[in-house]
Design a protein around this motif. Structure first.
Motif, short mmCIF file in Angstrom:
data_model
loop_
_atom_site.label_atom_id
_atom_site.label_comp_id
_atom_site.label_asym_id
_atom_site.label_seq_id
_atom_site.Cartn_x
_atom_site.Cartn_y
_atom_site.Cartn_z
N ASP A 202 0.79 -0.97 -0.15
CA ASP A 202 -0.19 -0.28 0.17
C ASP A 202 0.50 1.45 -0.06
O ASP A 202 0.28 2.39 -0.10
N THR A 203 2.33 1.32 0.25
CA THR A 203 3.16 2.13 0.01
C THR A 203 3.13 2.56 -1.15
O THR A 203 4.00 3.77 -0.67
N GLY A 204 3.40 1.72 -2.82
CA GLY A 204 3.49 2.44 -4.05
C GLY A 204 4.94 1.71 -4.18
O GLY A 204 5.87 2.50 -5.08
N LEU A 205 5.50 1.12 -2.97
CA LEU A 205 6.81 0.77 -3.25
C LEU A 205 6.82 -0.47 -3.32
O LEU A 205 6.55 -0.72 -2.53
N PHE A 206 8.37 -0.52 -3.52
CA PHE A 206 8.72 -2.07 -3.21
C PHE A 206 10.73 -2.64 -3.06
O PHE A 206 10.86 -1.94 -3.51
N PHE A 207 10.76 -4.10 -3.06
CA PHE A 207 11.44 -4.42 -2.69
C PHE A 207 12.26 -5.45 -3.86
O PHE A 207 11.45 -6.61 -3.44
N PRO A 208 12.57 -4.81 -4.78
CA PRO A 208 12.99 -5.93 -5.92
C PRO A 208 14.10 -7.03 -5.81
O PRO A 208 13.62 -7.69 -7.23
N ILE A 209 15.23 -7.07 -4.89
CA ILE A 209 16.09 -7.98 -4.67
C ILE A 209 14.95 -9.64 -4.91
O ILE A 209 14.43 -9.94 -4.22
N ASP A 210 15.20 -10.34 -5.90
CA ASP A 210 14.76 -11.95 -5.66
C ASP A 210 15.33 -13.10 -7.00
O ASP A 210 15.88 -12.95 -7.38
N PRO A 211 16.04 -13.70 -5.22
CA PRO A 211 16.69 -14.58 -5.91
C PRO A 211 15.96 -16.13 -5.98
O PRO A 211 16.93 -16.99 -5.94
N GLY A 212 15.03 -15.99 -6.76
CA GLY A 212 13.47 -17.19 -6.58
C GLY A 212 13.46 -17.78 -5.31
O GLY A 212 12.05 -17.57 -5.76
#
Length: 463
Positions: A121-131
């Motif tokens: 709901d903040t319009g932000l995200f954490f993108p690191i995605d190791p699977g």
């Protein structure tokens, strides 16, 4: 151990155990290495509890192994010397969201999916995605990256500050929230990638990124591996800010077709994702599609709905299980290397020839935008001959990457599995690492037996 358990129970109550099943769960992971269970497992909930546990282990000279989600691939959380396993899973809270500054402070046990669910709901995200749905503490400790590193960087680029309990029980903060600083040594990045060998991470301050207005995904088949890699290199060198560009060879495509019930042609594929405004994402996709055509790409197959995109990337994220579907009952020796992208095609083509000559089943999946690729070498765990053949292949793979000015591990870390290769890669720099380890952990209690071997004593014995 009964007396130690009683002392731990004084600190955390019933959240300490020596139960065989719990110990076994914390001695194994997705790695091919033999299970190495700890003697005891404890589940702290606060930094103060962690500091007290560390102090107790120091006083009793007990090894201490931090544990996140157990998804590591080089035996990083195994306990070869026994001791106490610190399961950080209960330290899973978001402590502060600073939306205006686009950062967040979290405890290490929260997983990346849990974090993004709370940020939605903040319009932000954490993108690191190791699977894998790894913990933030584990991702920090292994300097994780993954499918979106080509655009957003790795953990070292997205960690602003840490709170760490040192081996002597002190609690330190490595930095403030400022986006840049010239204040002293960069202690944050010293602990990022240290695999728990220098201290126990108890808080992580992370950079966040705006959620993109539009996301589009596509797959494209290629006539051979080199054509797919050359396309990826051309896209990167053309400056297209693709969010994800993933390579799957024909064998891996066969596996995901079986596991995820897709019907992709059994040829090398690139998986793409584009982020931005609708117009910008469309422009990126158009440029990438044109470049793919120049190298024989057979046309983009678009995932246009959220459900289609989710299905596509879920299949990519589950390539371990897709690979295992190719040989039921097998285990996977999972390994990775990383080379400069200009040498990637050379490395992959030589590796494919090595696989064919060796007679192994070893599907390939790669984050080709940054020169990193992984192999799942499928083998019978009861066959010493197959294990020896797989290990010899892995040795040749790493030596090939090093000869091309690459690294023995792009993502998985050193753990138990790549200590000898680290010495080949960095030479005397490993002695500097030992000196840092000796200064911060003179008793050698913090996740011992990982990253590098101890220096032999004068009589040749390992301390």
């Amino acid at each position: 151990m009964e007396r130690v358990l009683a002392r731990l129970c004084d600190i955390v109550g019933a959240r300490a155990t020596g139960a065989a099943g719990v110990r076994a769960d914390h001695g194994r992971s997705e790695a091919y290495h033999a299970a190495r269970p700890p003697d005891l497992v404890v589940f702290p909930e606060t930094t103060q509890e962690v500091a007290a546990i560390v102090a107790l282990c120091r006083d009793l000279r007990l090894p201490l192994v931090p544990f996140g989600a157990g998804t590591s691939l080089e035996g990083n959380t195994a306990a070869p010397h026994g001791g106490v396993c610190l399961d950080m899973g209960r330290m899973d809270r978001v402590l502060a969201v600073n939306a205006e500054d686009m950062d967040v402070r979290v405890q290490p046990g929260i997983t990346r999916k849990q974090l993004n669910a709370q940020l939605r709901d903040t319009g932000l995200f954490f993108p690191i995605d190791p699977g894998a749905d790894a913990s933030i503490g584990g991702m920090t400790s292994t300097r994780a990256s993954g499918t979106m590193a080509v655009r957003y960087g790795t953990m070292k680029d997205n960690v602003l500050a840490l709170e760490v309990v040192l081996a002597d029980g002190r609690v330190i903060r490595t930095a403030r929230r400022a986006r840049k600083s010239a204040a002293g040594y960069d202690l944050t990045r010293l602990f990022v990638g240290a695999e728990g060998t220098l201290g126990v991470i108890t808080e992580v301050t992370l950079k966040l990124h705006p959620q993109p207005d539009a996301i589009s995904s596509a797959v494209c088949a290629f006539p051979d591996l080199k054509a797919a890699v050359d396309t990826a290199i051309a896209i990167i060198q053309s400056g297209v800010p693709v969010a994800r560009i993933e390579l799957l060879d024909a064998v891996m495509i066969q596996g995901i077709n079986l596991h995820a019930r897709l019907d992709l042609p059994e040829m090398p594929h690139l998986f793409f994702e584009f982020h931005g405004s609708r117009a910008y994402a469309a422009e990126q996709a158009e440029t990438a599609q044109a470049l793919a055509g120049e190298f024989g790409g057979l046309g983009f197959q678009w995932a246009t709905t959220t459900e289609e995109r989710s299905r596509l990337w879920h299949a990519r994220d589950n390539t371990l299980y897709a690979g295992l579907a190719l040989r039921p009952g097998a285990r996977a020796l999972i390994t990775d290397v990383c080379v400069p992208i200009s040498r990637l095609a050379e490395c992959l083509v030589a590796t494919a020839a090595d696989i064919a000559e060796t007679g192994l089943i070893a599907p390939v999946v790669g984050h080709v935008g940054d020169g990193n690729f992984h192999l799942l070498v499928l083998l019978d765990p009861e066959s010493p001959e197959e294990m020896a053949r797989a290990r010899a292949f892995n040795d040749r793979l790493v030596l090939r990457a090093l000869a091309l000015d690459g690294t023995c591990t792009g993502e998985h870390g050193i753990g138990l599995g790549k200590m000898d290769f680290l010495a080949l890669e960095l030479g005397e720099a490993v002695d500097v690492m030992r000196a840092v380890k000796g200064a911060l952990d003179p008793l050698g209690l913090m996740n011992p037996g990982k990253i590098f071997r101890p220096t032999p004593s004068s009589d040749g014995e390992q301390p």
